[in-house]
Design a protein around this motif. Structure first.
Motif, PDB file in Angstrom:
ATOM      1  N   GLY A 113      54.603 107.699 -33.554  1.00  0.00           N
ATOM      2  CA  GLY A 113      54.496 107.953 -34.990  1.00  0.00           C
ATOM      3  C   GLY A 113      55.731 107.484 -35.742  1.00  0.00           C
ATOM      4  O   GLY A 113      55.635 106.987 -36.870  1.00  0.00           O
ATOM      5  N   GLU A 114      56.880 107.638 -35.100  1.00  0.00           N
ATOM      6  CA  GLU A 114      58.129 107.227 -35.730  1.00  0.00           C
ATOM      7  C   GLU A 114      58.176 105.700 -35.895  1.00  0.00           C
ATOM      8  O   GLU A 114      58.596 105.186 -36.939  1.00  0.00           O
ATOM      9  CB  GLU A 114      59.291 107.709 -34.869  1.00  0.00           C
ATOM     10  CG  GLU A 114      60.636 107.667 -35.548  1.00  0.00           C
ATOM     11  CD  GLU A 114      61.756 108.050 -34.587  1.00  0.00           C
ATOM     12  OE1 GLU A 114      61.473 108.555 -33.483  1.00  0.00           O
ATOM     13  OE2 GLU A 114      62.921 107.813 -34.941  1.00  0.00           O
ATOM     14  N   ALA A 115      57.734 104.998 -34.864  1.00  0.00           N
ATOM     15  CA  ALA A 115      57.714 103.534 -34.935  1.00  0.00           C
ATOM     16  C   ALA A 115      56.755 103.072 -36.033  1.00  0.00           C
ATOM     17  O   ALA A 115      57.061 102.145 -36.793  1.00  0.00           O
ATOM     18  CB  ALA A 115      57.317 102.944 -33.590  1.00  0.00           C
ATOM     19  N   LEU A 116      55.609 103.737 -36.117  1.00  0.00           N
ATOM     20  CA  LEU A 116      54.631 103.373 -37.143  1.00  0.00           C
ATOM     21  C   LEU A 116      55.198 103.649 -38.534  1.00  0.00           C
ATOM     22  O   LEU A 116      55.029 102.848 -39.462  1.00  0.00           O
ATOM     23  CB  LEU A 116      53.331 104.159 -36.945  1.00  0.00           C
ATOM     24  CG  LEU A 116      52.561 103.872 -35.649  1.00  0.00           C
ATOM     25  CD1 LEU A 116      51.320 104.756 -35.568  1.00  0.00           C
ATOM     26  CD2 LEU A 116      52.164 102.408 -35.557  1.00  0.00           C
ATOM     27  N   ALA A 117      55.901 104.786 -38.672  1.00  0.00           N
ATOM     28  CA  ALA A 117      56.479 105.141 -39.968  1.00  0.00           C
ATOM     29  C   ALA A 117      57.545 104.134 -40.369  1.00  0.00           C
ATOM     30  O   ALA A 117      57.614 103.699 -41.521  1.00  0.00           O
ATOM     31  CB  ALA A 117      57.061 106.552 -39.903  1.00  0.00           C
ATOM     32  N   LEU A 118      58.371 103.775 -39.405  1.00  0.00           N
ATOM     33  CA  LEU A 118      59.455 102.832 -39.680  1.00  0.00           C
ATOM     34  C   LEU A 118      58.894 101.491 -40.168  1.00  0.00           C
ATOM     35  O   LEU A 118      59.457 100.838 -41.044  1.00  0.00           O
ATOM     36  CB  LEU A 118      60.279 102.635 -38.402  1.00  0.00           C
ATOM     37  CG  LEU A 118      61.677 102.072 -38.531  1.00  0.00           C
ATOM     38  CD1 LEU A 118      62.514 102.914 -39.481  1.00  0.00           C
ATOM     39  CD2 LEU A 118      62.342 102.029 -37.164  1.00  0.00           C
ATOM     40  N   ASN A 149      62.849 101.584 -29.037  1.00  0.00           N
ATOM     41  CA  ASN A 149      64.164 102.037 -29.475  1.00  0.00           C
ATOM     42  C   ASN A 149      65.288 101.221 -28.829  1.00  0.00           C
ATOM     43  O   ASN A 149      66.250 101.787 -28.293  1.00  0.00           O
ATOM     44  CB  ASN A 149      64.331 103.522 -29.115  1.00  0.00           C
ATOM     45  CG  ASN A 149      65.229 104.214 -30.109  1.00  0.00           C
ATOM     46  OD1 ASN A 149      65.635 103.615 -31.116  1.00  0.00           O
ATOM     47  ND2 ASN A 149      65.585 105.450 -29.832  1.00  0.00           N
ATOM     48  N   PRO A 150      65.179  99.907 -28.864  1.00  0.00           N
ATOM     49  CA  PRO A 150      66.196  99.071 -28.214  1.00  0.00           C
ATOM     50  C   PRO A 150      67.471  98.999 -29.048  1.00  0.00           C
ATOM     51  O   PRO A 150      67.458  99.317 -30.234  1.00  0.00           O
ATOM     52  CB  PRO A 150      65.520  97.702 -28.155  1.00  0.00           C
ATOM     53  CG  PRO A 150      64.626  97.677 -29.333  1.00  0.00           C
ATOM     54  CD  PRO A 150      64.141  99.091 -29.521  1.00  0.00           C
ATOM     55  N   TRP A 151      68.552  98.586 -28.422  1.00  0.00           N
ATOM     56  CA  TRP A 151      69.842  98.462 -29.122  1.00  0.00           C
ATOM     57  C   TRP A 151      69.855  97.239 -30.021  1.00  0.00           C
ATOM     58  O   TRP A 151      70.537  97.195 -31.028  1.00  0.00           O
ATOM     59  CB  TRP A 151      70.991  98.332 -28.116  1.00  0.00           C
ATOM     60  CG  TRP A 151      71.121  99.493 -27.197  1.00  0.00           C
ATOM     61  CD1 TRP A 151      70.550 100.718 -27.350  1.00  0.00           C
ATOM     62  CD2 TRP A 151      71.873  99.535 -25.979  1.00  0.00           C
ATOM     63  NE1 TRP A 151      70.904 101.520 -26.296  1.00  0.00           N
ATOM     64  CE2 TRP A 151      71.710 100.831 -25.447  1.00  0.00           C
ATOM     65  CE3 TRP A 151      72.653  98.601 -25.287  1.00  0.00           C
ATOM     66  CZ2 TRP A 151      72.311 101.226 -24.254  1.00  0.00           C
ATOM     67  CZ3 TRP A 151      73.255  98.987 -24.110  1.00  0.00           C
ATOM     68  CH2 TRP A 151      73.089 100.292 -23.586  1.00  0.00           C
ATOM     69  N   LEU A 152      69.150  96.223 -29.575  1.00  0.00           N
ATOM     70  CA  LEU A 152      69.154  94.945 -30.298  1.00  0.00           C
ATOM     71  C   LEU A 152      67.723  94.545 -30.617  1.00  0.00           C
ATOM     72  O   LEU A 152      66.863  94.566 -29.731  1.00  0.00           O
ATOM     73  CB  LEU A 152      69.802  93.858 -29.411  1.00  0.00           C
ATOM     74  CG  LEU A 152      69.592  92.395 -29.807  1.00  0.00           C
ATOM     75  CD1 LEU A 152      70.365  92.059 -31.076  1.00  0.00           C
ATOM     76  CD2 LEU A 152      70.022  91.459 -28.674  1.00  0.00           C
ATOM     77  N   ILE A 153      67.460  94.194 -31.879  1.00  0.00           N
ATOM     78  CA  ILE A 153      66.167  93.582 -32.159  1.00  0.00           C
ATOM     79  C   ILE A 153      66.390  92.165 -32.680  1.00  0.00           C
ATOM     80  O   ILE A 153      67.339  91.887 -33.412  1.00  0.00           O
ATOM     81  CB  ILE A 153      65.262  94.375 -33.137  1.00  0.00           C
ATOM     82  CG1 ILE A 153      65.974  94.693 -34.436  1.00  0.00           C
ATOM     83  CG2 ILE A 153      64.715  95.615 -32.488  1.00  0.00           C
ATOM     84  CD1 ILE A 153      65.040  95.268 -35.499  1.00  0.00           C
ATOM     85  N   TRP A 171      61.992  94.096 -45.341  1.00  0.00           N
ATOM     86  CA  TRP A 171      63.454  94.165 -45.248  1.00  0.00           C
ATOM     87  C   TRP A 171      63.944  95.594 -45.352  1.00  0.00           C
ATOM     88  O   TRP A 171      64.951  95.967 -44.749  1.00  0.00           O
ATOM     89  CB  TRP A 171      64.113  93.280 -46.308  1.00  0.00           C
ATOM     90  CG  TRP A 171      63.905  91.829 -46.002  1.00  0.00           C
ATOM     91  CD1 TRP A 171      63.231  90.929 -46.745  1.00  0.00           C
ATOM     92  CD2 TRP A 171      64.349  91.139 -44.832  1.00  0.00           C
ATOM     93  NE1 TRP A 171      63.208  89.708 -46.119  1.00  0.00           N
ATOM     94  CE2 TRP A 171      63.891  89.813 -44.943  1.00  0.00           C
ATOM     95  CE3 TRP A 171      65.067  91.501 -43.700  1.00  0.00           C
ATOM     96  CZ2 TRP A 171      64.148  88.853 -43.970  1.00  0.00           C
ATOM     97  CZ3 TRP A 171      65.320  90.551 -42.728  1.00  0.00           C
ATOM     98  CH2 TRP A 171      64.860  89.245 -42.868  1.00  0.00           C
ATOM     99  N   HIS A 172      63.202  96.386 -46.091  1.00  0.00           N
ATOM    100  CA  HIS A 172      63.537  97.807 -46.168  1.00  0.00           C
ATOM    101  C   HIS A 172      63.465  98.431 -44.764  1.00  0.00           C
ATOM    102  O   HIS A 172      64.376  99.144 -44.333  1.00  0.00           O
ATOM    103  CB  HIS A 172      62.565  98.498 -47.128  1.00  0.00           C
ATOM    104  CG  HIS A 172      62.826  99.957 -47.275  1.00  0.00           C
ATOM    105  ND1 HIS A 172      63.861 100.454 -48.033  1.00  0.00           N
ATOM    106  CD2 HIS A 172      62.213 101.028 -46.730  1.00  0.00           C
ATOM    107  CE1 HIS A 172      63.867 101.763 -47.953  1.00  0.00           C
ATOM    108  NE2 HIS A 172      62.871 102.143 -47.168  1.00  0.00           N
ATOM    109  N   TYR A 177      66.292 100.280 -39.697  1.00  0.00           N
ATOM    110  CA  TYR A 177      66.556 100.233 -38.254  1.00  0.00           C
ATOM    111  C   TYR A 177      68.015  99.878 -37.975  1.00  0.00           C
ATOM    112  O   TYR A 177      68.651 100.447 -37.089  1.00  0.00           O
ATOM    113  CB  TYR A 177      65.626  99.235 -37.556  1.00  0.00           C
ATOM    114  CG  TYR A 177      65.634  99.429 -36.061  1.00  0.00           C
ATOM    115  CD1 TYR A 177      65.036 100.547 -35.500  1.00  0.00           C
ATOM    116  CD2 TYR A 177      66.286  98.538 -35.226  1.00  0.00           C
ATOM    117  CE1 TYR A 177      65.059 100.763 -34.140  1.00  0.00           C
ATOM    118  CE2 TYR A 177      66.317  98.745 -33.857  1.00  0.00           C
ATOM    119  CZ  TYR A 177      65.703  99.859 -33.329  1.00  0.00           C
ATOM    120  OH  TYR A 177      65.734 100.083 -31.977  1.00  0.00           O
ATOM    121  N   ALA A 178      68.539  98.952 -38.738  1.00  0.00           N
ATOM    122  CA  ALA A 178      69.944  98.555 -38.569  1.00  0.00           C
ATOM    123  C   ALA A 178      70.872  99.726 -38.885  1.00  0.00           C
ATOM    124  O   ALA A 178      71.903  99.914 -38.239  1.00  0.00           O
ATOM    125  CB  ALA A 178      70.258  97.364 -39.464  1.00  0.00           C
ATOM    126  N   ALA A 179      70.474 100.538 -39.883  1.00  0.00           N
ATOM    127  CA  ALA A 179      71.322 101.643 -40.323  1.00  0.00           C
ATOM    128  C   ALA A 179      71.480 102.709 -39.242  1.00  0.00           C
ATOM    129  O   ALA A 179      72.356 103.553 -39.318  1.00  0.00           O
ATOM    130  CB  ALA A 179      70.726 102.277 -41.587  1.00  0.00           C
TER     131      ALA A 179
END
Lengths: 334, 250
Positions: A113-118, A149-153, A171-172, A177-179
């Motif tokens: 759900g978190e991934a979908l929300a993001l 939830n990887p360190w690098l995308i 971009w939002h 994710y970067a934040a």
């Protein structure tokens, strides 16, 4: 020690496809938590660089490391997520099923759900992948990149084929994710995107790094100011040798002087009586980009000003909307 | 659960869902074999009750095998499609290893051949009144299920070696050709002598024989095991070579 190693390190990396040297000696280091834009025209070597970075291709020379290890190992360890240009998800499964599956391949995934929300696609969770619009599919692919939830995308031209609204939403999501302290690398050929969304821009041209720094730094490095005026039928002779001038271009009846000392250049022009519709403008990132990656080599460009003017003119026309603001901000001298 | 195994099971679950929702799969591997079985055994099968019952048993094995063959080969079409759409490449940037992907696909095949088998066997019992001892039902289903492995490997080999379109064509041609020559549709007893001789060496004939031999109250003979084992090795070799070429560049 790997715990202190940068997220990405390229050391003199080369990759050749037949006669084409796609990546010709790139050195690159991306710190953890940094957002880097890989900027270049089509064919500049962006996708090859990304393939090498992800271990999808092996370099012919040099070394690629992710978090101090071989890329394949970092991928296996679940430290990396990616959105590839041609990675189209499989049909007949739902968005939730697919995101949950990819997340479960990682050791420490985020909740589905978190991934979908993001990615902004919670309301599409039950929809079948083959019934998504282009923009929705793009956001699903972003969800797949971050689900583990990887360190690098790594995002290869993530906004290609998106409309303005979808692009902003994308971009939002990326910045969110970067934040979280993650490292992001994205490639683009849109300058505004690189400037607005990255801490740092790496400009690639014909497989080489031609600039590396913040948008500001790149603009400054390429030659601070443009001075332009109407030629009014007169030639360009003598302009190249005016004080401060580093480059001369002609667009229609206008001369564009790139200068490192605009005051001295303007005074010299005034003395020569060449001030019709004279304007002084700060160099824009587009100008910097074009001068870094123009199809002609720098030395040729100065000799064949007219040819460059065409190239520049076309490129400028494509970014008219964006330049409007710059035009308004110009300080005109008459 | 084993950390390396779980992703394979999850991948297989995803692929099974995707396959069962595919109308093409349902038609080719389940509906058509079932329809053919019911048609062949109930139209123009002659008046002799003993002949008819005999053919109902024989064709039940043949059509179940035919459906399962289609399902197993169909795995390759999915692989080729995923290669074409860049999905295999996308999977390569997840922690899933290429070998886990292949294992997941093979596992998927072992599940999606079951509806094909069970449907035709069920129609044999329920519609055509085929009566077998309990052990025979178990043996027929079990042996035919295991017997799909060589065809799954052939399908995987096609999927990694060929484009999606070529895989579809090759799978369909293999399915039809091997089914006819292998006697899954028409008993090889009515073949001309030369074709009957060729038929004995096909994987499909031996695949069918896994079931037919059980109808005769005996197990599959040594010849069947050896010939099918040989094809298993050939198709496994093909799949490995195709995978090495295809998966790396996918």
């Amino acid at each position: 020690m790997t715990t202190m190693a940068p997220a990405v390190r390229f050391t003199a990396v080369h990759k050749r496809f037949g006669a084409v040297e796609a990546v010709a000696g790139v050195d690159l280091e991306i710190a953890r938590g940094e957002t880097l834009a890989l900027l270049g025209r089509n064919g500049a070597g962006k996708s090859t660089t990304i393939s090498l970075l992800l271990g999808l291709d092996q370099p012919d020379g040099g070394r690629v490391e992710l978090f101090g290890a071989d890329p394949a190992r970092a991928v296996r360890a679940g430290q990396v997520g990616a959105m590839l240009q041609d990675g189209h998800p499989i049909p007949r499964v739902t968005v939730r099923e697919l995101v949950a599956f990819v997340a479960a391949t990682y050791p420490h995934p985020m909740a589905t759900g978190e991934a979908l929300a993001l990615a902004g696609i919670e309301e599409l969770a039950a929809r079948r992948v083959d019934r998504l619009s282009g923009g929705q599919a793009q956001r699903l692919r972003f969800a797949l990149a971050v689900a583990g939830n990887p360190w690098l995308i790594v995002l290869d031209e993530p906004t290609a084929a998106l409309d303005v609204e979808a692009r902003r939403a994308f971009w939002h999501s990326m910045r969110a994710y970067a934040a979280r302290g993650n490292t992001v690398l994205f490639s683009t050929h849109y300058l505004e995107e690189a400037d607005e969304n990255a801490d740092r821009i790496l400009v690639l041209d014909r497989g080489r790094t031609v600039a590396d720094g913040s948008g500001e730094q790149i603009k400054r490095a390429v030659g601070g100011t443009l001075v332009s005026f109407d030629l009014a039928g007169r030639g360009t002779e003598g302009l190249r040798s005016l004080p401060g001038v580093t480059g001369v271009e002609v667009r229609g009846d206008r001369a564009l002087l790139r200068t490192g000392d605009s005051d001295a250049t303007v005074v010299a022009l005034a003395a020569a009586g060449r001030v019709r519709r004279l304007e002084v403008t700060p160099a824009r990132l587009e100008d910097a980009f074009l001068s870094l990656t123009a199809p002609l080599a720098a030395e040729d460009r100065d000799r064949t000003g007219q040819c460059t003017a065409d190239v520049t003119g076309n490129a400028t026309a494509n970014t008219t909307a964006n330049t409007t603001a710059n035009v308004i901000a110009r300080g005109a001298v008459r | 659960m084993n950390r390396r195994l779980t992703p394979v099971l999850r991948y297989a679950r995803l692929e099974v869902r995707r396959t069962l929702r595919d109308a093409g799969y349902v038609i080719t591997s389940v509906a058509v074999p079932l329809a053919m079985y019911l048609l062949f055994t109930n139209l123009g099968a002659g008046d002799d009750a003993a002949d008819k019952a005999d053919y109902a048993r024989y064709a039940m094995i043949g059509m179940a095998a035919y459906g399962a063959l289609g399902a197993a080969l169909g795995i390759g079409t999915g692989v080729a499609e995923d290669k074409g759409r860049g999905w295999l490449r996308q999977l390569r940037v997840t922690p899933l290893t290429p070998l886990q992907v292949v294992a997941g696909r093979a596992l998927t095949a072992s599940v999606v051949v079951l509806p094909a088998l069970v449907t035709v066997l069920g129609a044999g019992a329920a519609v055509n009144g085929v009566r077998l001892a309990a052990w025979q039902w178990v043996a027929v289903a079990g042996l035919l299920w295991v017997g799909t492995v060589p065809f799954t490997l052939l399908g995987l080999g096609n999927g990694y070696a060929l484009s999606a379109q070529a895989t579809g064509v090759v799978s369909m041609a293999s399915m039809m050709g091997l089914s006819v020559i292998g006697g899954l549709w028409i008993p090889p007893q009515v073949f001309p002598r030369w074709l009957a001789a060729v038929s004995r060496w096909t994987p499909t004939r031996r695949f069918g024989d896994l079931g037919w031999s059980v109808l005769d109250h005996r197990g599959p003979g040594l010849g069947t095991v050896v010939v099918l084992g040989g094809w298993l090795l050939v198709f496994a070799g093909y799949a490995v070579v195709a995978y090495r070429r295809g998966a790396r560049t996918a």
